[in-house]
Design a protein around this motif. Structure first.
Motif, PDB file in Angstrom:
ATOM      1  N   TRP A 297       0.708  -1.187   0.137  1.00 28.71           N
ATOM      2  CA  TRP A 297      -0.392   0.662   0.224  1.00 28.71           C
ATOM      3  C   TRP A 297       0.625   1.116  -0.242  1.00 28.71           C
ATOM      4  O   TRP A 297       0.296   2.314  -0.317  1.00 28.71           O
ATOM      5  N   LEU A 298       1.948   1.089  -0.099  1.00 26.80           N
ATOM      6  CA  LEU A 298       3.028   2.151   0.453  1.00 26.80           C
ATOM      7  C   LEU A 298       4.007   2.514  -0.703  1.00 26.80           C
ATOM      8  O   LEU A 298       3.744   3.613  -1.251  1.00 26.80           O
ATOM      9  N   GLY A 299       4.472   1.609  -1.368  1.00 27.98           N
ATOM     10  CA  GLY A 299       5.049   0.871  -2.653  1.00 27.98           C
ATOM     11  C   GLY A 299       6.097   0.582  -2.573  1.00 27.98           C
ATOM     12  O   GLY A 299       6.629  -0.643  -1.322  1.00 27.98           O
ATOM     13  N   LYS A 300       7.508   0.016  -3.456  1.00 25.09           N
ATOM     14  CA  LYS A 300       8.576  -0.879  -3.936  1.00 25.09           C
ATOM     15  C   LYS A 300      10.316   0.001  -2.836  1.00 25.09           C
ATOM     16  O   LYS A 300       9.715   0.687  -2.929  1.00 25.09           O
ATOM     17  N   GLU A 301      10.625  -1.365  -2.398  1.00 23.27           N
ATOM     18  CA  GLU A 301      11.323  -0.879  -1.462  1.00 23.27           C
ATOM     19  C   GLU A 301      12.750  -0.389  -2.500  1.00 23.27           C
ATOM     20  O   GLU A 301      12.673  -0.481  -4.082  1.00 23.27           O
ATOM     21  N   ILE A 302      13.715   0.424  -1.931  1.00 26.69           N
ATOM     22  CA  ILE A 302      14.492   0.593  -3.045  1.00 26.69           C
ATOM     23  C   ILE A 302      15.945   0.376  -2.096  1.00 26.69           C
ATOM     24  O   ILE A 302      15.689   0.709  -0.570  1.00 26.69           O
ATOM     25  N   SER A 303      16.586   0.640  -2.605  1.00 27.46           N
ATOM     26  CA  SER A 303      17.940   0.945  -1.854  1.00 27.46           C
ATOM     27  C   SER A 303      18.735   2.141  -2.910  1.00 27.46           C
ATOM     28  O   SER A 303      19.020   2.421  -3.361  1.00 27.46           O
ATOM     29  N   ASP A 304      19.075   2.971  -1.201  1.00 30.90           N
ATOM     30  CA  ASP A 304      19.235   4.578  -1.410  1.00 30.90           C
ATOM     31  C   ASP A 304      19.928   5.058  -0.669  1.00 30.90           C
ATOM     32  O   ASP A 304      20.313   5.733   1.092  1.00 30.90           O
ATOM     33  N   ALA A 305      22.273   4.822  -0.737  1.00 33.33           N
ATOM     34  CA  ALA A 305      22.346   4.878   0.142  1.00 33.33           C
ATOM     35  C   ALA A 305      22.859   6.524   0.939  1.00 33.33           C
ATOM     36  O   ALA A 305      22.828   6.782   1.694  1.00 33.33           O
ATOM     37  N   GLU A 306      22.382   6.409   0.081  1.00 31.99           N
ATOM     38  CA  GLU A 306      21.861   8.447   0.624  1.00 31.99           C
ATOM     39  C   GLU A 306      21.299   8.334   1.670  1.00 31.99           C
ATOM     40  O   GLU A 306      20.757   9.883   2.295  1.00 31.99           O
ATOM     41  N   LEU A 307      19.746   8.808   1.078  1.00 33.37           N
ATOM     42  CA  LEU A 307      18.444   8.804   2.179  1.00 33.37           C
ATOM     43  C   LEU A 307      18.782   7.959   3.262  1.00 33.37           C
ATOM     44  O   LEU A 307      18.418   8.256   4.455  1.00 33.37           O
ATOM     45  N   LEU A 308      19.502   6.871   3.416  1.00 34.57           N
ATOM     46  CA  LEU A 308      19.445   5.945   4.327  1.00 34.57           C
ATOM     47  C   LEU A 308      20.749   6.135   5.680  1.00 34.57           C
ATOM     48  O   LEU A 308      21.751   5.762   6.500  1.00 34.57           O
ATOM     49  N   SER A 309      21.596   6.728   4.524  1.00 34.17           N
ATOM     50  CA  SER A 309      22.838   7.760   5.598  1.00 34.17           C
ATOM     51  C   SER A 309      22.520   8.518   6.345  1.00 34.17           C
ATOM     52  O   SER A 309      22.717   9.537   6.620  1.00 34.17           O
ATOM     53  N   PHE A 310      22.201   8.473   7.706  1.00 35.64           N
ATOM     54  CA  PHE A 310      21.746   9.502   8.513  1.00 35.64           C
ATOM     55  C   PHE A 310      22.449   8.035  10.359  1.00 35.64           C
ATOM     56  O   PHE A 310      22.428   7.073   9.734  1.00 35.64           O
ATOM     57  N   PRO A 311      22.968   8.968  10.829  1.00 35.32           N
ATOM     58  CA  PRO A 311      23.805   8.689  12.512  1.00 35.32           C
ATOM     59  C   PRO A 311      22.483   8.160  13.329  1.00 35.32           C
ATOM     60  O   PRO A 311      21.522   8.714  13.529  1.00 35.32           O
ATOM     61  N   VAL A 312      22.121   6.593  13.584  1.00 35.38           N
ATOM     62  CA  VAL A 312      21.532   6.144  14.697  1.00 35.38           C
ATOM     63  C   VAL A 312      22.375   5.288  15.912  1.00 35.38           C
ATOM     64  O   VAL A 312      23.296   5.291  16.241  1.00 35.38           O
ATOM     65  N   GLU A 313      22.223   5.663  16.827  1.00 32.29           N
ATOM     66  CA  GLU A 313      22.250   5.333  18.574  1.00 32.29           C
ATOM     67  C   GLU A 313      21.778   4.608  18.775  1.00 32.29           C
ATOM     68  O   GLU A 313      20.418   4.520  19.146  1.00 32.29           O
ATOM     69  N   ARG A 314      22.388   3.686  20.025  1.00 34.71           N
ATOM     70  CA  ARG A 314      21.329   2.740  20.980  1.00 34.71           C
ATOM     71  C   ARG A 314      22.590   2.799  22.357  1.00 34.71           C
ATOM     72  O   ARG A 314      23.678   2.866  22.318  1.00 34.71           O
ATOM     73  N   ILE A 315      21.914   3.577  22.693  1.00 37.63           N
ATOM     74  CA  ILE A 315      22.412   3.903  24.180  1.00 37.63           C
ATOM     75  C   ILE A 315      21.484   3.839  25.732  1.00 37.63           C
ATOM     76  O   ILE A 315      20.340   3.511  25.665  1.00 37.63           O
ATOM     77  N   PRO A 316      22.554   3.366  26.325  1.00 36.29           N
ATOM     78  CA  PRO A 316      21.476   2.610  27.992  1.00 36.29           C
ATOM     79  C   PRO A 316      20.734   4.184  28.637  1.00 36.29           C
ATOM     80  O   PRO A 316      21.861   5.292  28.672  1.00 36.29           O
ATOM     81  N   VAL A 317      20.034   4.496  29.128  1.00 32.89           N
ATOM     82  CA  VAL A 317      19.301   5.573  29.725  1.00 32.89           C
ATOM     83  C   VAL A 317      18.586   4.797  31.644  1.00 32.89           C
ATOM     84  O   VAL A 317      18.149   4.258  31.549  1.00 32.89           O
ATOM     85  N   MET A 318      19.341   5.964  32.418  1.00 33.39           N
ATOM     86  CA  MET A 318      18.729   5.690  33.595  1.00 33.39           C
ATOM     87  C   MET A 318      17.507   5.898  33.944  1.00 33.39           C
ATOM     88  O   MET A 318      17.605   7.655  33.502  1.00 33.39           O
TER      89      MET A 318
END
Length: 569
Positions: A297-318
């Motif tokens: 219903w959305l569309g087809k998946e694409i491979s796009d290095a520019e669009l997917l190049s952004f920082p993602v973080e995984r951290i512990p939080v108290m």
């Protein structure tokens, strides 16, 4: 022969080498397994120490005490937030159960020790091994040294503690896991019935009457980021970001729009009122199965290095925010500040607990969250304190904490001619509890990385055990002859009876859910191996919800019970 003489002479002149040799071999043997059986690190280090001790290696007294105090402080630091929070929180019922369980354990051990006519050292060793609370080896020895006995009597009693511990510890560990993992469900109505009850509880805990949020179910699954070209029929009419996310949620999915490319322009973190239209490219985040499944219903998946190049973080939080203490995960996820962030895990007192809609948060809980850097930072600020990985420990906090606690513990009161004190080891434990709790209230100071806590816990305890084994080595065989193999029988009774009584009390008197009952008994007895056996048996992590509070209480009260055992005998 000359080489052997040189080795013995070198070890005697340099006892530090003997300690590290014992530690290395002990940890290696402790990792060896036959099916599900393992001696465990502590027992292996002790036995290797006894073997090395046959060389009659003298070790200065202060060495073992330094490491033991470090270990006890780390134990208190780890469980302090849960210990004090549970005393006045919703876990009060579990606190009372843990105290009752510790009393059952103490009374049973004392009765068995009296029946077998054991002295203070033998009773302390029985308690330490049968209840798998290794710290009692040190606490019991410290307490014996405060008694009005001759130096010879004190030494004989202190030397017998590790012997009695070694004889009873193996069944204390294996027996606890078997009783709680296999016999426990049978006592509570049968394994099949308890498994079904546990599944029902999991299902109910993932229900949120306020709002249906499928992302809360098994939320520790990794979040993924995928790019799609918008061309589905659902976008014949453009939709805002909010409308898209609402449509996804109505179909049972929680998805977030992280980026949009419209023409040559890339919009990072589009606002909720940003309009998505056909021909745009979008980056969607969410649970893996939600992003991958049924996106026609959305569309087809694409491979796009520019669009997917952004920082993602995984951290512990108290968890530190007063608004979240006592709130559920569902409450947290409904807050705008948590937009775009996934809760991967929740740890309480170092134990991972289930992430469900109805899981209630406590001050000091560590949530691992993941998502885009800006979203994660915003969420961390709302939740409490980002406990980002670091190698630095606050050694002012550690050093002064142990020193002040040990000084307080060294104060002795005389009641009816009997010297009563917490001992320096008990003082260090209490200091760790208080300072660990203070750190949860004021997380900007007193940081000790998990890796450092592990070293304090494991190396601290096992260095102490290694010294105990080496110094007890020359008298170990004669000590074993003294206690006799009937100590095995005493250990089986002292291990099994309190567990069975605890299961019955938790079920009949406290009315806990069967899975929670088993977790509470395991926590009160501080037997992590048994928790693993229970979770394997029930095929669920729900028992951990009964383990964390009771572990914090049991780990403290049982260590202090080591003092009571000596005085009561």
């Amino acid at each position: 022969m000359e080489l052997l003489d040189w080795l013995v002479k070198t070890l005697r002149e340099n006892p530090a080498i003997a300690i590290f040799l014992t530690l290395g071999l002990g940890f290696w043997i402790g990792k060896l397994r036959y099916k599900t059986f393992s001696l465990g690190t502590v027992t292996s280090v002790l036995l290797v120490g006894v073997l090395v001790g046959q060389l009659d290696i003298p070790i200065p007294g202060p060495v073992k005490q330094v490491f033991f105090l470090l270990f006890l402080f780390a134990i208190g630091y780890s469980v302090g937030p849960q210990f004090f929070a549970s005393l006045r929180g919703s876990g009060l019922k579990q606190v009372i159960f843990a105290v009752v369980m510790c009393v059952i354990v103490l009374v049973t051990t004392l009765v068995v020790a009296k029946l077998f006519h054991y002295n203070q050292g033998e009773a302390a060793g029985l308690f330490a091994g049968a209840q798998t609370i290794s710290a009692v080896i040190g606490v019991g020895g410290d307490t014996i040294n405060t008694l009005n006995l001759s130096p010879e009597e004190k030494k004989a009693m202190v030397d017998i503690i590790p012997v009695a511990y070694a004889v009873t510890y193996i069944f204390g560990t294996i027996g606890s896991a078997w009783v709680l993992g296999s016999l426990g469900p049978v006592l509570l109505g049968g394994l099949k019935k308890v498994r079904q009850q546990t599944e029902d509880l999991e299902r109910s805990m993932n229900q949120d009457s306020a709002s249906s949020d499928p992302a809360l179910m098994n939320a520790w699954r990794p979040v993924v980021y995928r790019a799609y070209h918008v061309e589905g029929e659902g976008f014949d009419t453009p939709h805002t970001v909010k409308e898209f996310q609402d449509l996804a949620e109505k179909s049972g999915r929680r998805l977030f729009v992280e980026r949009v490319r419209s023409g040559s322009q890339v919009i990072t973190q589009p606002a909720l009122d940003y309009v998505i239209k056909k021909g745009d490219d979008v980056v969607i985040s969410g649970r893996r199965e939600f992003v991958i499944d049924d996106v026609e219903w959305l569309g087809k998946e694409i491979s796009d290095a520019e669009l997917l190049s952004f920082p993602v973080e995984r951290i512990p939080v108290m968890v530190h925010s007063k608004y979240l203490v006592g709130a559920t995960v569902a409450d947290l996820r409904s807050k705008p500040s948590i937009y775009g962030v996934t809760i991967d895990t929740i740890k309480r007192g170092g134990v991972e607990i289930p992430v469900t809609a109805q899981t209630r948060l406590q001050r000091g809980d560590i949530l691992t969250i993941s998502g885009p850097v800006s979203d994660v930072n915003a969420a961390a600020s709302y939740i409490g304190y980002a406990d980002k990985p670091t190698t630095a420990s606050d050694m002012v906090f550690v050093g002064m904490g142990i020193a002040i606690g040990a000084l307080i513990g060294a104060i002795t009161l005389h009641l009816g001619g009997i010297p009563i004190s917490l001992s320096t080891s008990g003082g260090a434990l209490i200091a760790g509890l208080v300072l660990g709790w203070l750190r949860s209230k004021h997380p900007t100071f007193g940081h000790i990385p998990d890796s450092a806590v592990w070293v304090f816990n494991n190396v601290g305890l096992n260095m102490f055990i290694a010294v105990i084994g080496i110094t007890a080595g020359p008298t170990f065989i004669s000590g074993l002859q003294q206690v006799g193999w009937q100590l095995l029988v005493a250990g089986v009774i002292a291990t099994t009876l309190p567990l069975i009584i605890g299961i019955i009390v938790g079920d009949k008197l406290f009315k806990f859910h069967p899975a929670i009952t088993l977790g509470c008994v395991a926590g009160s007895r501080t037997t992590t191996a048994a928790l693993g056996a229970i979770q394997d048996s029930l095929q669920s992590t729900v028992p951990a919800m009964g383990y964390t509070v009771t572990y914090a209480i049991g780990n403290t009260v049982l260590i202090l019970c080591g003092l009571v055992v000596v005085f009561a005998m």
